[in-house]
Design a protein around this motif. Structure first.
Motif, mmCIF file in Angstrom:
data_model
loop_
_atom_site.group_PDB
_atom_site.id
_atom_site.type_symbol
_atom_site.label_atom_id
_atom_site.label_comp_id
_atom_site.label_asym_id
_atom_site.label_seq_id
_atom_site.Cartn_x
_atom_site.Cartn_y
_atom_site.Cartn_z
ATOM 1 N N ASP A 93 0.951 -1.080 -0.009
ATOM 2 C CA ASP A 93 -0.171 0.115 0.012
ATOM 3 C C ASP A 93 0.764 1.294 0.046
ATOM 4 O OD1 ASP A 93 0.899 0.362 2.772
ATOM 5 O OD2 ASP A 93 -1.067 -0.382 3.627
ATOM 6 N N GLN A 94 0.336 2.366 0.439
ATOM 7 C CA GLN A 94 1.146 3.698 0.390
ATOM 8 C C GLN A 94 2.147 3.614 1.425
ATOM 9 O OE1 GLN A 94 -2.771 5.636 0.293
ATOM 10 N NE2 GLN A 94 -1.505 7.289 -0.888
ATOM 11 N N GLN A 95 2.029 2.747 2.377
ATOM 12 C CA GLN A 95 3.219 2.830 3.449
ATOM 13 C C GLN A 95 3.931 1.526 3.577
ATOM 14 O OE1 GLN A 95 -0.441 3.569 4.230
ATOM 15 N NE2 GLN A 95 -0.081 5.624 3.821
ATOM 16 N N ASN A 96 3.474 0.556 3.664
ATOM 17 C CA ASN A 96 4.110 -0.817 3.570
ATOM 18 C C ASN A 96 3.801 -1.558 2.512
ATOM 19 O OD1 ASN A 96 5.150 0.161 6.397
ATOM 20 N ND2 ASN A 96 2.843 0.059 6.701
ATOM 21 N N CYS A 97 4.871 -2.804 2.460
ATOM 22 C CA CYS A 97 4.617 -3.749 1.782
ATOM 23 C C CYS A 97 4.166 -5.007 2.723
ATOM 24 C CB CYS A 97 5.860 -4.290 0.925
ATOM 25 S SG CYS A 97 6.306 -3.359 -0.213
ATOM 26 N N TYR A 98 3.093 -5.757 2.134
ATOM 27 C CA TYR A 98 2.553 -6.921 2.848
ATOM 28 C C TYR A 98 3.339 -8.283 2.770
ATOM 29 C CZ TYR A 98 -1.867 -4.107 3.111
ATOM 30 O OH TYR A 98 -2.532 -2.918 3.110
ATOM 31 N N ARG A 99 3.399 -8.843 4.065
ATOM 32 C CA ARG A 99 3.862 -10.028 4.414
ATOM 33 C C ARG A 99 3.317 -11.250 3.777
ATOM 34 N NH1 ARG A 99 1.226 -8.897 8.763
ATOM 35 N NH2 ARG A 99 -0.153 -10.527 9.750
ATOM 36 N N PRO A 100 3.794 -12.253 2.936
ATOM 37 C CA PRO A 100 2.903 -13.411 2.568
ATOM 38 C C PRO A 100 2.610 -14.209 3.709
ATOM 39 C CG PRO A 100 5.601 -12.890 1.719
ATOM 40 C CD PRO A 100 5.193 -12.209 2.961
ATOM 41 N N THR A 101 1.463 -14.822 3.212
ATOM 42 C CA THR A 101 0.749 -15.758 4.349
ATOM 43 C C THR A 101 -0.054 -16.794 3.410
ATOM 44 O OG1 THR A 101 -0.834 -15.772 6.057
ATOM 45 C CG2 THR A 101 -1.440 -14.566 4.196
ATOM 46 N N THR A 102 -0.877 -17.537 4.143
ATOM 47 C CA THR A 102 -1.514 -18.657 3.413
ATOM 48 C C THR A 102 -3.149 -18.514 3.447
ATOM 49 O OG1 THR A 102 -1.665 -19.871 5.213
ATOM 50 C CG2 THR A 102 0.319 -20.053 4.125
ATOM 51 N N PRO A 103 -3.671 -19.283 2.723
ATOM 52 C CA PRO A 103 -5.384 -19.104 2.828
ATOM 53 C C PRO A 103 -5.732 -19.242 4.344
ATOM 54 C CG PRO A 103 -4.651 -20.333 0.859
ATOM 55 C CD PRO A 103 -3.434 -20.136 1.784
ATOM 56 N N ALA A 104 -5.076 -19.941 5.112
ATOM 57 C CA ALA A 104 -5.356 -20.111 6.522
ATOM 58 C C ALA A 104 -5.925 -18.595 7.132
ATOM 59 C CB ALA A 104 -4.616 -20.682 7.417
ATOM 60 N N ALA A 105 -5.377 -17.609 6.502
ATOM 61 C CA ALA A 105 -5.589 -16.228 7.153
ATOM 62 C C ALA A 105 -7.052 -15.712 7.100
ATOM 63 C CB ALA A 105 -4.669 -15.410 6.370
ATOM 64 N N GLY A 115 -2.284 -6.698 6.811
ATOM 65 C CA GLY A 115 -0.810 -6.489 6.443
ATOM 66 C C GLY A 115 -0.504 -7.516 5.917
ATOM 67 N N SER A 116 -1.224 -8.477 5.369
ATOM 68 C CA SER A 116 -0.608 -9.954 4.872
ATOM 69 C C SER A 116 -1.411 -10.105 3.499
ATOM 70 C CB SER A 116 -0.590 -10.962 5.722
ATOM 71 O OG SER A 116 -2.127 -11.158 6.044
ATOM 72 N N PHE A 117 -0.719 -10.987 2.608
ATOM 73 C CA PHE A 117 -1.363 -11.344 1.495
ATOM 74 C C PHE A 117 -1.115 -12.797 1.160
ATOM 75 C CE2 PHE A 117 2.591 -10.469 -0.521
ATOM 76 C CZ PHE A 117 2.891 -10.866 -1.658
ATOM 77 N N TYR A 118 -1.929 -13.329 0.211
ATOM 78 C CA TYR A 118 -1.536 -14.760 -0.395
ATOM 79 C C TYR A 118 -1.858 -14.994 -1.747
ATOM 80 C CZ TYR A 118 -6.388 -16.350 0.518
ATOM 81 O OH TYR A 118 -7.441 -16.641 0.508
#
Length: 647
Positions: A93-105, A115-118
């Motif tokens: 986003d405009q401030q941060n890059c999101y951390r990788p995660t899994t569909p369990a999120a 702040g995460s994405f998969y």
């Protein structure tokens, strides 16, 4: 007529202001206001893509998703069967890059997964989902990825065929711009580019290093696609294709031909719609003028006659049913809650009902008297009008009487029970109150107070239907006009305004179709004169009321004319012993042993009637270098695309 005209103007002003004021927003919605896609082609046939979208959130949102198709649409003869491979996904986003995660999120708390994405992959698509916690704000998200095999190498040409925005997005996207950076050393005159999708899209080749694709707005369900041909020697790698430069150019020529046909059809449709809108405006004006003339000649109210030099009456001009009085005074069918309350008081006035009060104040924290309606021993319904008869039947047969807990032999109807019935049976109660309007209107027509010819004329209905049809045509037309047909768009907008005005005029005239007869005008003038006296008498109270009949009429018709029972209870009265006993029996609702007087008892009764009126009121509701061009309507065979949404 002047009063009706002023009422009409007030109606238009109120509706206009309501349209201009901010409307209540939907519980949750979002928009994509800007899309900027930057892409860079590399000699190895790969392409880096950065998709930046500005989201506007109205409400609380915690995730967004996007999917990208892997397989070219074979029904569009894309000249390629090999799926596209996407890697190196990144979401910021405009401030941060999101951390990788899994569909369990998906099953985690909002605050934990924000702040995460998969990314998931199946046989048809890549699915990207990212999480945040935003409410009533805007945010720009940037999705970056690499298409490792973006370029297709045919027998004599290299091709990039890619959907920048797919057709499966759930909302429209505005201000879509794509900037494609080319490998160095490409001869400008050998660059060929096309855009597919919306007819208002453009493709430009500003230099030998850059191609741009733009569209001001992209409606939901519409893709935006780019196609680019470069010399085969531009790339050292590429996925094998089955087409040739000549076949691709022929395909694009066919797309352009189809687009021209679509544009010609759209132009003819626009002209036809513009003409239809102009005709609709003219027809509405002609029919509307005829309506105004008819209304003026057949429904215009005559001037009310003078009652006397002072224009005041100390006594009601007649014993007409309160509901009929309200219709005669307003020359409209509609009744207010005051008619219902006044009709109940009128039933007491004619000794069909009487008020009964509890012996003691009741309540847990706030104690107050409870009031009841009790049918008299021998009620004579012939002494009251059809509206009162219908109300009596409603109270006895539907609300129903019950044994008085302080005197089981007596049947009563608690005022609270009437209130409760109206709340628990809103639909049937509303139908009942609407039927009272019909009964009162029928009585006024029968008694000669309202004009039967004006009543039977179906004025305004034809104009109402015409306005609805013309307005529908106008709204349908708006989406079919482009900037080149601004006069046609103007005609549609004028038609919308015209339809709205004639719609409101028709509604107004249908509501005011009733007209008083000369007898009705005389009756209305008398009641207006009595209302003036009552309002002045309430303030001065110069002379005490010494007749039980007149005092009861003041209660009944004063309530109808907008004077509260509490205020009426404070009028000076000077009744003889017999009249006082009658008032006590039917109105005061208490025994002489319980103490108090008629005025104080009626003052307390007013709060119960106000609660009843409030309950009744709820039921009354009544879309070579340096060259440029436009996008065509064909295509759809490129890779990428897909759709997205938020929640």
């Amino acid at each position: 007529m002047q009063r009706k005209f002023l009422a009409f103007l007030l109606t238009i002003v109120v509706i206009g202001v309501s349209l201009l004021l901010p409307q209540p927003a939907a519980a949750k919605s979002y928009a994509i206001n800007q899309v900027q896609i930057n892409a860079e082609l590399h000699p190895d046939g790969s392409m880096n893509v950065s998709e930046k979208r500005q989201y506007l959130f109205d409400g609380s949102f915690s995730f967004a998703y996007l999917y990208i198709s892997k397989n070219p649409d074979q029904s569009k003869n894309p000249g390629r069967t090999v799926p596209y491979r996407l890697t190196q996904f990144q979401l910021c986003d405009q401030q941060n890059c999101y951390r990788p995660t899994t569909p369990a999120a998906d099953n985690e708390e909002i605050s934990q997964r924000a702040g995460s994405f998969y990314v998931t992959e199946d046989t048809d698509q890549y699915y990207v989902k990212w999480f945040y916690n935003l409410s009533d704000t805007s945010q720009t998200f940037t999705l970056s990825y690499t298409v490792e095999n973006a370029v297709t190498r045919h027998s004599d040409i290299a091709e990039l065929y890619w959907q920048w925005v797919g057709s499966d997005w759930e909302i429209a996207q505005n201000h879509v711009g794509v900037k494609l950076q080319l490998p160095a050393g490409v001869p400008g005159e050998q660059i060929q580019a096309w855009a597919h999708g919306p007819l208002n899209g453009t493709v430009s080749i500003p230099s030998a290093q850059e191609v741009t694709f733009t569209t001001p707005n992209l409606t939901a369900g519409t893709f935006f696609e780019g196609r680019l041909l470069l010399p085969a020697t531009t790339f050292v790698n590429g996925t094998p294709g089955t087409s040739s430069q000549a076949e691709i150019r022929q395909q694009e020529a066919e797309f352009i031909t189809q687009t021209k046909l679509q544009q010609a059809t759209a132009r003819r449709t626009a002209v036809g719609l513009a003409v239809l809108n102009l005709v609709a405006i003219a027809v509405q004006a002609w029919v509307g003028w005829q309506l105004l003339v008819r209304f003026w000649h057949h429904h215009k109210e005559t001037r009310l006659p003078s009652v006397n030099p002072s224009e005041r009456l100390w006594e009601p001009p007649s014993e007409l049913s309160p509901a009929q009085v309200e219709q005669v005074m307003s020359a409209q069918k509609t009744l207010s809650t005051r008619s219902f309350t006044a009709s109940i008081l009128n039933l007491v006035h004619h000794r069909v009902l009487k008020f009964v009060r509890s012996q003691e104040r009741k309540g847990f924290l706030i104690k107050d008297w409870e009031y009841y309606l009790a049918p008299t021993d021998k009620p004579n319904l012939k002494t009251v009008g059809p509206v009162e008869q219908k109300i009596y039947s409603f109270l006895v047969d539907r609300v129903k009487t019950e044994a008085f807990d302080e005197d089981p032999k007596q049947q009563v109807i608690p005022l609270k029970k009437i209130t409760q019935y109206c709340k628990t049976h809103p639909t049937s109660t509303r139908v009942f109150f609407q039927s009272l309007e019909e009964v009162a209107l029928k009585a006024n027509l029968s008694d000669g107070f309202l004009d039967r010819t004006a009543h039977e004329e179906s004025i305004g209905i034809r104009n109402l239907v015409l306005a609805i049809l013309a307005g529908g045509l106008a709204f349908f037309s708006v989406s079919n006009f482009s900037d080149a047909w601004s006069w046609g768009l103007g005609a549609a907008l004028v038609n919308i305004a015209s339809s709205f005005v004639w719609f409101m005029v028709s509604i107004f005239m249908m509501a005011h179709k009733e007209k008083r007869t000369l007898e009705g005008a005389t009756e209305a003038a008398g009641w207006i004169a009595f209302k003036k006296h009552l309002q002045e008498y309430q303030k001065t109270k110069e002379y005490p009321i010494d007749s039980i009949i007149l005092w009861e009429q003041y209660l009944v018709y004063g309530t109808l004319l907008g004077v509260s029972v509490k205020a009426l209870s404070q009028l000076p009265i000077q009744l003889n012993t017999k009249d006082t006993q009658v008032a006590t029996l039917y109105w005061a609702g208490y025994s002489s042993a319980s103490g108090g007087d008629i005025s104080s008892s009626l003052g307390s009764l007013s709060s119960a009637l106000n609660s009843l009126s409030s309950s009744v009121n709820a039921s009354y509701g009544a879309t070579g270098a340096g060259s440029s061009g436009s996008s065509s309507g064909g295509g759809g065979g490129g890779g990428g695309g897909g759709g997205g949404g938020a929640g």
